[in-house]
Design an enzyme around this catalytic site. Structure first.
Site: not given
Length: 937
Positions: A311-312, A314-315, A347-348, A351
């Site tokens: 979905g995505a 978090e780099n 959410h990302e 992280h």
């Protein structure tokens, strides 16, 4: 070949691939016999210098080449360097090794190499022993294609509508274990190091990485190419490294006192970045205040990638997204779409602290990343958009998901041992995310704000730029809980929380009241959907914080525990008696606001009192989440036979008075599962009549399918109307179907339907599906054309799902085939939505099941190596198999197709178990439920 030779010449690389290199002289080293799944601990990377040249000009030959220079510290003496490399071409003659720090700098070199393909190890045997305390510099060149598998360093494309050209970009996806596909590295989360990334590319592109640009200079041999060097990063795990070469546009965010914040997308979608560019910095600032730690990097970019498997991701400093998760168009996206963007961005960005700043030691504790990001994201969204009431929605949604998933014997603990790379990706599931989030919410509610936040902050400060295990978190939280006296001194977080994270499942608590003594006896056991599992085998014990309220008090705001269910020294469950309860004319409700993950079964009298209040009394004084809980518990307990369907059906009769979103969501989730079974039986006519009767009052109350959305004050009422209209059209309630068809006809008669769409945004999915279901071939073709011309990911998904609503067998068959045809318009990442739409359709189910079973080898190759997407094709099949013969047929198919279902073991096990519980339900409950419904008509 011209492009390829130019490519290799640019960095002078040879052409042996890592996969084909035989072990040279492997007998002289222990390295080649090392077969443990984790890297040896004798070496630590100190810094990476990574240089990558990317060629995007020739679509026939998209490649990259580069070199990595790793500074390595020896912690123990060793004769080899073992790191990860996969599918990379490595010219061994160019590898160099030298000592750069420590005692008596000796010359060194690599004498031979070996590979261990089962663990992706690339083993370099050294000429001289590497000595503890010394530092070495290893240089390795590499090259590979930009792959099409959506992992490692891969290609993605989009259509430029003005030039009518396909444009190519490159981007990375390294989590969990794919950095090794892009460059040789120590590819485990515990091997953190700073990175200096330098990207080479044609100057017409933009290069992005985790850090801001330090400097750019012309390429020494390639005309119009540049090298772009980025600032040195903070220490980070390899799976968080990211880079991309693209021709995207960006939208800057303006928020004072924060890191530089930019949102990137293809140029023809940049107008869809406004919402994410506004929301992102707000939630980042909320986290800085919540965690008490500033965001540690000077910038953050978020980028919408056309082809993306997750979905995505978090780099750190360069967050990548599917377009549907980042882009929002007010003219095409519904409120639910907007909430999804907010939730994923939150959410990302959570992280960046939980996962990036503090990282799990090993994938066993993946849930520390994902459960936390999921829970903290819901706090962030609630803080910024309280009018959505998204905290309640998210909490209930997670609970409903886990009540189902974790009632399977084949579920697994939140924290689970991982011994193969293939097992890691199986852990990115509902247990790590939703159950992880649910038990954290439970802990937040029993600890209170002060203890919870203080414990988190001290944990993050203590382990910043390091790695941690769940026990480290429990320690910080226990100290805070005792400091703020939110937990008795004799209790510790580890004992409580290990019972939720180290064992599978959750309990049902049986509450038996003694009305004359005014007490209640409580006992717990694991709740399972499979009723063939004997009580003796259910076992398990959970530390359960008990919150409850009574009919007289009705205090639903207090979620703090009034008592605890405890476990004995040997993990056995200890019964509990609650005193001072009311008499026989008043109900009790346990689990205030569903603060903990357990179901409650009451004695018959307590159920009777609850039903009386719901159907005839002041039902709104019962908290909305607890109304949703009573519906879910009653229907589940009836499903597994611990409760009578008569009680459950009498309880949900009250819904004719209900006007809130959450109880209806709870009811519909349960009735959907029953409906999928009953619609294959002769008694469906009664179920249909019952559903019409149930839905009609709320449908009328909400003004039917008419476009009244702009006048609805509460956002959750928009979601309620969206959901009710969907059900109303399915069961042909009121004017739903004719009105939906009229909307669609109006759209079809527009001169420019791609620019002007009169269908109200929030009911488009229902209008499209209804019109395809009751429509003609030309209705289908019209919508398929809109799909191909749409520029908005959320709209494309809505259309993709609606196209599966047809009742024409040949249309559905053709749709299945074009879903898996790479030359067609559906991207691989979206194919499962089309398949699921066909398979959840009562006409399409048998076609989809047959298509899957007949083409399983082809489908496996289509998704490989990302088998996770393939596993999502199974859920519509599992929900609708209801006879023993069909169950046995699917079981035989699984046994005969093991090769093509590799990596799907967990999903297959769960699929078979759900099918079995359907078969059991039909044999045990079908006639009883049918009778209950007929009595209510």
């Amino acid at each position: 070949m011209k492009w390829f030779l130019l490519f290799v010449a640019a960095l002078g690389l040879g052409l042996a691939t890592a996969d084909s290199i035989d072990a040279i002289d492997s007998s002289e080293t222990t390295g080649s016999t090392y077969n443990y799944y984790r890297l040896p601990t004798s070496l630590r990377p100190q810094k990476y210098h990574l240089r990558i040249l990317t060629l995007l000009e020739n679509p026939e030959d998209l490649r990259f080449s580069g070199s990595v220079k790793i500074l390595i510290e020896a912690l123990e003496n060793t004769r080899n360097i073992t790191l990860h490399s996969k599918n990379l071409t490595i010219d061994e003659s160019q590898i160099t090794l030298r000592q750069i720090g420590g005692e008596g700098k000796k010359e060194n070199c690599v004498s031979s190499t070996a590979v261990n393909p089962s663990h992706d190890f690339y083993i370099l045997n050294t000429c001289q022993e590497l000595l503890a305390g010394n530092t070495y510099e290893l240089y390795m060149p590499f090259a590979a294609d930009l792959n099409r598998q959506l992992e490692g360093y891969y290609r993605s494309s989009y259509k430029d509508p003005v030039a009518n050209l396909t444009k190519w970009i490159s981007v990375t996806q390294f989590e969990p274990a794919s950095a090794r596909l892009a460059f040789p590295c120590f590819d485990e989360p515990d091997f953190k190091a700073p990175f200096v990334v330098t990207l080479g590319y044609h100057k017409k592109y933009t290069g992005l990485s985790n850090m801001p640009v330090k400097e750019t200079k012309p390429h020494e041999t390639l005309a119009d190419y540049i090298w772009c060097e980025f600032q040195e990063s903070v220490p980070m795990s390899t799976y968080l490294i990211a880079y991309s070469v693209n021709d995207f546009s960006h939208k800057p965010s303006t928020l004072p006192n924060s890191a530089l914040f930019r949102t990137w997308a293809r140029p023809n979608a940049i107008d869809q970045c406004d919402y994410a560019a506004e929301f992102g910095p707000k939630v980042l600032q909320y986290y800085e205040q919540f965690f008490g730690i500033k965001f540690p990097l000077p910038k953050i970019d978020q980028i919408a990638v056309p082809d993306f498997s997750a979905g995505a991701m978090e780099n750190w400093g360069l967050v990548t997204y599917r377009e549907i998760a980042l882009l929002y168009s007010a003219a095409h996206s519904s409120l639910a779409d907007k909430q999804r963007v907010a939730s994923v961005v939150a959410h990302e960005l959570a992280h960046q602290w939980f996962g990036n700043l503090v990282t799990m030691k090993w994938w066993t504790d993946l849930w520390l990343n994902e459960g936390f990001a999921t829970y903290v994201a819901s706090l962030g969204v609630e803080n910024i958009n309280p009018e959505w009431r998204s905290m309640e929605q998210e909490s209930l949604s997670n609970l409903l998901t886990i009540f189902r998933r974790d009632a399977l014997e084949s579920s697994h603990p939140i924290s689970r041992p991982i011994q193969m790379v293939s097992e890691i990706s199986e852990s990115f599931d509902q247990i790590s995310y939703q159950k992880g989030s649910t038990v954290l919410r439970m802990m937040h509610l029993f600890l209170g704000e002060e203890s919870f936040r203080s414990g988190l902050q001290s944990y993050l400060q203590k382990f910043s730029y390091k790695n941690a295990e769940q026990d480290n978190l429990w320690e910080s939280l226990t100290q805070a809980a005792h400091k703020y006296r939110s937990l008795p001194k004799s209790y510790d977080i580890k004992s409580i929380m290990d019972s939720w994270t180290l064992q599978t499942g959750y309990p049902v608590i049986n509450v038996t009241r003694d009305y004359s003594a005014r007490t209640a006896k409580l006992n717990q056991e694991r709740y399972l959907l499979n009723t063939q599992v004997s009580r003796a085998h259910r076992g398990g014990c959970w530390w359960v914080p008990l919150s409850y309220t009574t009919q007289a008090v009705q205090d639903f705001n207090n979620t703090a525990p009034k008592a605890w269910m405890e476990c004995g020294k040997n993990g056995e469950s200890l019964p509990k008696t609650i005193q001072d309860l009311p008499g026989p004319d008043q109900w009790v409700i346990f689990n205030t606001q569903l603060s903990t993950l357990y179901k409650v079964n009451y004695d018959a009298q307590n159920w009777k009192l609850l039903i009386e209040t719901l159907t005839n009394g002041d039902f709104q004084r019962i908290h909305v989440i607890n109304r949703a809980q009573l519906i879910d518990d009653a229907l589940y307990l009836a499903w597994t036979g611990e409760q009578d369907y008569e009680i459950a059906m009498r309880l949900i009769e009250y819904l004719q008075r209900e006007r809130e979103y959450l109880p209806w969501k709870s009811a519909f989730e349960n009735l959907k599962r029953v409906g999928r079974i009953v619609r294959q039986t002769p008694d469906f006519e009664f179920f249909k009549r019952y559903m019409k009767k149930l839905i009609f009052p709320i449908y009328e109350h909400l003004n039917g399918i008419n476009d009244t959305f702009s006048s609805i004050p509460q956002q959750d009422q928009v979601l309620l109307k969206t959901m009710v209209v969907n059900w109303a059209c399915q069961y042909q309630v009121g004017d739903c179907v004719p009105q939906a068809l009229a909307y669609y006809r109006n759209w079809r008669s527009e001169a420019n339907p791609d620019e002007k769409n009169p269908v109200p945004i929030n009911v488009r999915s229902t209008v499209y599906c209804t019109s395809i279901k009751h429509g003609s071939d030309s209705d289908w073709e019209f919508l398929w054309t809109r799909y191909k011309r749409s520029n908005v990911a959320a709209e494309k998904r809505t259309i993709l799902t609606a196209l599966g609503c047809s009742r024409e067998v040949w249309v559905l068959q053709r749709y299945l085939e074009l879903t898996f045809d790479p030359k067609e318009a559906i991207r691989k990442q979206d194919s499962m939505w089309a398949f699921q739409a066909v398979a959840f359709n009562e006409v399409g189910f048998l076609l989809a099941k047959k298509y899957f079973m007949d083409n399983v080898d082809f489908i496996y190759k289509f998704y490989h190596p990302l088998t996770k997407d393939m596993s999502r094709l199974l859920s519509p099949l599992s929900e609708q198999v209801i006879t023993l013969s069909d169950f046995n047929e699917f079981k035989d198919f699984v046994n005969n197709s093991r090769q093509s279902l590799k990596g799907l073991e967990q999903a297959i096990q769960q699929t078979l178990e759900i099918m079995l519980t359907n078969v059991q339900w039909k044999e045990r409950n079908y006639h009883q439920m049918s009778r209950s419904i007929q009595q209510l008509l």
